[in-house]
Write a protein that holds these residues in place. Structure first.
Motif, mmCIF file in Angstrom:
data_model
loop_
_atom_site.group_PDB
_atom_site.id
_atom_site.type_symbol
_atom_site.label_atom_id
_atom_site.label_comp_id
_atom_site.label_asym_id
_atom_site.label_seq_id
_atom_site.Cartn_x
_atom_site.Cartn_y
_atom_site.Cartn_z
ATOM 1 N N MET A 182 -12.897 -13.646 -6.190
ATOM 2 C CA MET A 182 -14.088 -13.867 -5.367
ATOM 3 C C MET A 182 -13.656 -14.308 -3.972
ATOM 4 S SD MET A 182 -17.499 -16.028 -6.391
ATOM 5 C CE MET A 182 -16.562 -17.322 -7.200
ATOM 6 N N ASN A 183 -14.186 -13.623 -2.961
ATOM 7 C CA ASN A 183 -13.861 -13.990 -1.589
ATOM 8 C C ASN A 183 -14.789 -15.094 -1.109
ATOM 9 O OD1 ASN A 183 -11.747 -12.120 -1.183
ATOM 10 N ND2 ASN A 183 -13.265 -10.498 -0.922
ATOM 11 N N LEU A 184 -14.183 -16.181 -0.634
ATOM 12 C CA LEU A 184 -14.950 -17.330 -0.153
ATOM 13 C C LEU A 184 -14.683 -17.514 1.329
ATOM 14 C CD1 LEU A 184 -14.091 -19.884 -3.003
ATOM 15 C CD2 LEU A 184 -16.031 -18.302 -2.898
ATOM 16 N N ALA B 204 -19.765 -19.267 2.089
ATOM 17 C CA ALA B 204 -20.422 -17.970 1.915
ATOM 18 C C ALA B 204 -19.608 -17.169 0.908
ATOM 19 C CB ALA B 204 -20.510 -17.234 3.246
ATOM 20 N N PHE B 205 -20.328 -16.489 -0.008
ATOM 21 C CA PHE B 205 -19.672 -15.696 -1.043
ATOM 22 C C PHE B 205 -19.617 -14.238 -0.618
ATOM 23 C CE2 PHE B 205 -21.362 -19.426 -3.142
ATOM 24 C CZ PHE B 205 -20.313 -19.807 -3.971
ATOM 25 N N GLU B 206 -18.424 -13.694 -0.575
ATOM 26 C CA GLU B 206 -18.159 -12.260 -0.346
ATOM 27 C C GLU B 206 -18.417 -11.773 1.088
ATOM 28 O OE1 GLU B 206 -16.400 -10.831 -2.454
ATOM 29 O OE2 GLU B 206 -16.813 -11.903 -4.306
ATOM 30 N N SER C 200 -9.504 -20.545 -2.240
ATOM 31 C CA SER C 200 -9.277 -21.706 -3.107
ATOM 32 C C SER C 200 -10.179 -22.874 -2.689
ATOM 33 C CB SER C 200 -7.807 -22.119 -3.064
ATOM 34 O OG SER C 200 -7.459 -22.482 -1.749
ATOM 35 N N ALA C 201 -11.254 -22.599 -1.950
ATOM 36 C CA ALA C 201 -12.127 -23.669 -1.443
ATOM 37 C C ALA C 201 -12.948 -24.340 -2.539
ATOM 38 C CB ALA C 201 -13.062 -23.113 -0.371
ATOM 39 N N ILE C 202 -13.068 -23.664 -3.689
ATOM 40 C CA ILE C 202 -13.804 -24.254 -4.818
ATOM 41 C C ILE C 202 -12.822 -24.510 -5.942
ATOM 42 C CG2 ILE C 202 -15.593 -23.835 -6.542
ATOM 43 C CD1 ILE C 202 -17.018 -22.067 -4.470
ATOM 44 N N LYS C 203 -12.888 -25.731 -6.499
ATOM 45 C CA LYS C 203 -11.988 -26.067 -7.607
ATOM 46 C C LYS C 203 -12.555 -25.504 -8.903
ATOM 47 C CE LYS C 203 -9.732 -29.154 -5.022
ATOM 48 N NZ LYS C 203 -9.619 -30.563 -4.870
#
Ligand SMILES: [Fe+2]
Length: 146
Positions: free
Chosen positions: A1-3, A13-15, A36-39
């Motif tokens: 998933m691109n963050l 923002a997602f994608e 890697s902004a979300i754990k």
């Protein structure tokens, strides 16, 4: 998933990078990719105490009478083990998305608030995504179908 992370307010923002940040209005140039902004938990079937304190818990209620035309209550807490709310360690904000589109940001202060939020939706379907940001331990998410 691109963050993609807003360099001004931390919104994710997602994608797709938006033309402007829906939280702070920053232009798209302010966004930087950081996948890697979300754990995420090391083992989703065997959460550590730290993970249990940070992963949002979403509870959907269908009986709210607040709005005459109908209202879907969503209650959120951080987390399964309640996260501390102290001046040195607290949940800074909770962002809510529907089908990965931003709905709302709720800012929290440590002194008087529990790490929780109630929202009143006028939509009846979709996938909710709740993201919380702890000042020490970063961002964590939970997704749930309405
Ligand atoms: Fe924390």
């Amino acid at each position: 998933m691109n963050l993609y992370v807003c360099g001004k307010c931390g919104y994710i923002a997602f994608e797709v990078i938006p033309e402007a940040c829906p939280v702070c209005g920053a232009k798209k140039e302010a966004f930087e990719q950081d996948n890697s902004a979300i754990k995420s938990p090391v083992d989703p079937n065997n959460l550590s105490e730290l993970e249990k304190k940070h992963i949002p818990v979403i509870k959907i209620e269908r009986k709210c009478g607040l709005i005459d035309s109908g209202c879907l209550d969503v209650n959120i807490k951080i987390g399964e083990i309640i996260h501390p709310m102290q001046s040195q360690h607290f949940i800074m904000y909770i962002d809510v998305y529907l089908d990965k589109n931003f709905i709302s940001r709720y800012h929290l202060t440590a002194e008087k608030l529990n790490p929780a939020l109630g929202i009143h939706l006028k939509v009846k379907e979709g996938k909710l995504l709740v993201l919380e940001n702890c000042n020490l331990h970063g961002r964590w998410i939970t997704e749930k179908d309405i």
